[in-house]
Design a protein around this motif. Structure first.
Motif, PDB file in Angstrom:
ATOM      1  N   GLU A  31       0.826  -1.223   0.000  1.00  0.00           N
ATOM      2  CA  GLU A  31       0.000   0.000   0.000  1.00  0.00           C
ATOM      3  C   GLU A  31       0.851   1.259   0.000  1.00  0.00           C
ATOM      4  O   GLU A  31       0.581   2.205  -0.740  1.00  0.00           O
ATOM      5  N   ARG A  32       1.880   1.282   0.836  1.00  0.00           N
ATOM      6  CA  ARG A  32       2.766   2.454   0.903  1.00  0.00           C
ATOM      7  C   ARG A  32       3.477   2.651  -0.436  1.00  0.00           C
ATOM      8  O   ARG A  32       3.548   3.767  -0.954  1.00  0.00           O
ATOM      9  N   ALA A  33       3.983   1.573  -1.017  1.00  0.00           N
ATOM     10  CA  ALA A  33       4.664   1.664  -2.313  1.00  0.00           C
ATOM     11  C   ALA A  33       3.694   2.105  -3.407  1.00  0.00           C
ATOM     12  O   ALA A  33       4.029   2.945  -4.245  1.00  0.00           O
ATOM     13  N   LEU A  34       2.494   1.568  -3.392  1.00  0.00           N
ATOM     14  CA  LEU A  34       1.463   1.930  -4.365  1.00  0.00           C
ATOM     15  C   LEU A  34       1.176   3.425  -4.309  1.00  0.00           C
ATOM     16  O   LEU A  34       1.162   4.109  -5.333  1.00  0.00           O
ATOM     17  N   ARG A  35       0.979   3.961  -3.143  1.00  0.00           N
ATOM     18  CA  ARG A  35       0.699   5.392  -2.978  1.00  0.00           C
ATOM     19  C   ARG A  35       1.889   6.232  -3.442  1.00  0.00           C
ATOM     20  O   ARG A  35       1.727   7.273  -4.076  1.00  0.00           O
ATOM     21  N   PHE A  36       3.104   5.792  -3.107  1.00  0.00           N
ATOM     22  CA  PHE A  36       4.300   6.532  -3.517  1.00  0.00           C
ATOM     23  C   PHE A  36       4.393   6.608  -5.038  1.00  0.00           C
ATOM     24  O   PHE A  36       4.560   7.692  -5.606  1.00  0.00           O
ATOM     25  N   TYR A  37       4.286   5.462  -5.693  1.00  0.00           N
ATOM     26  CA  TYR A  37       4.476   5.445  -7.148  1.00  0.00           C
ATOM     27  C   TYR A  37       3.336   6.122  -7.906  1.00  0.00           C
ATOM     28  O   TYR A  37       3.577   6.728  -8.949  1.00  0.00           O
ATOM     29  N   ILE A  38       2.116   6.067  -7.399  1.00  0.00           N
ATOM     30  CA  ILE A  38       1.001   6.740  -8.073  1.00  0.00           C
ATOM     31  C   ILE A  38       0.949   8.219  -7.701  1.00  0.00           C
ATOM     32  O   ILE A  38       0.981   9.092  -8.564  1.00  0.00           O
ATOM     33  N   ASP A  39       0.861   8.512  -6.409  1.00  0.00           N
ATOM     34  CA  ASP A  39       0.618   9.884  -5.951  1.00  0.00           C
ATOM     35  C   ASP A  39       1.833  10.784  -6.042  1.00  0.00           C
ATOM     36  O   ASP A  39       1.699  11.977  -6.300  1.00  0.00           O
ATOM     37  N   GLN A  40       3.005  10.234  -5.810  1.00  0.00           N
ATOM     38  CA  GLN A  40       4.181  11.087  -5.774  1.00  0.00           C
ATOM     39  C   GLN A  40       4.996  11.047  -7.073  1.00  0.00           C
ATOM     40  O   GLN A  40       5.444  12.080  -7.546  1.00  0.00           O
ATOM     41  N   VAL A  41       5.184   9.874  -7.638  1.00  0.00           N
ATOM     42  CA  VAL A  41       6.008   9.774  -8.843  1.00  0.00           C
ATOM     43  C   VAL A  41       5.172   9.910 -10.116  1.00  0.00           C
ATOM     44  O   VAL A  41       5.658  10.348 -11.136  1.00  0.00           O
ATOM     45  N   GLY A  42       3.892   9.550 -10.064  1.00  0.00           N
ATOM     46  CA  GLY A  42       3.014   9.749 -11.208  1.00  0.00           C
ATOM     47  C   GLY A  42       2.844   8.548 -12.112  1.00  0.00           C
ATOM     48  O   GLY A  42       2.408   8.684 -13.253  1.00  0.00           O
ATOM     49  N   PHE A  43       3.181   7.339 -11.623  1.00  0.00           N
ATOM     50  CA  PHE A  43       2.975   6.128 -12.407  1.00  0.00           C
ATOM     51  C   PHE A  43       1.478   5.851 -12.531  1.00  0.00           C
ATOM     52  O   PHE A  43       0.678   6.299 -11.719  1.00  0.00           O
TER      53      PHE A  43
END
Length: 151
Positions: A24-36
């Motif tokens: 969940e933490r990785a998912l949020r990072f890559y979608i919300d912060q990096v824009g994947f």
């Protein structure tokens, strides 16, 4: 393999598996912060879940799931994300809370001996400017500029 054929087999990297401790933490990072972009979030039962994400414009995706690989969490190093404007991408990531290193460029300009100077390459040459960031587990990414002069 037929060595007399003039046809060349196509090889492409489709997925890189990242070892993470918290999906969940990785998912949020890559979608919300990096824009994947989220491609797949599949969990047919309580013990299996795989998440696949793709950077905008990329043909290669990442997959995250604890247990998907036996690599230690945070052990993936230097996955390159090629961008046309390093300065703009770095600013965007910083605004989204990603800790991105200062830009650096190779020096001397025409050598690949591992030397770097602070800042973007003065003439924004392809493959010459870089910045780095880590995901929450310590997997490392390199931003590399290519195509700026074509903008």
């Amino acid at each position: 393999m037929n060595t007399t054929s003039k046809a060349v087999e196509k090889l492409s990297i489709e997925v890189i598996t990242l070892p993470v401790s918290d999906v969940e933490r990785a998912l949020r990072f890559y979608i919300d912060q990096v824009g994947f972009t989220l491609d797949v979030d599949y969990s047919p039962n309580d013990v299996f879940r795989v998440v696949q994400l793709t950077p905008p414009g990329s043909s290669c995706s990442i997959q995250i799931r604890r247990g998907l690989t036996d690599a230690p969490v945070g052990s993936v190093r230097n996955v390159y994300l090629v961008v046309t404007d390093l300065e703009a991408m770095r600013s965007r990531l910083l605004e989204r809370g990603v800790k991105v290193s200062e830009a650096r460029h190779k020096t001397p300009i025409d050598a690949w001996d591992g030397g770097f100077a602070t800042g973007l390459d003065p003439t924004r040459r392809d493959y010459a400017s870089f910045a780095d960031f880590l995901d929450p587990d310590g997997n490392s990414w390199v931003l590399q500029e290519r195509g700026y002069r074509n903008l």
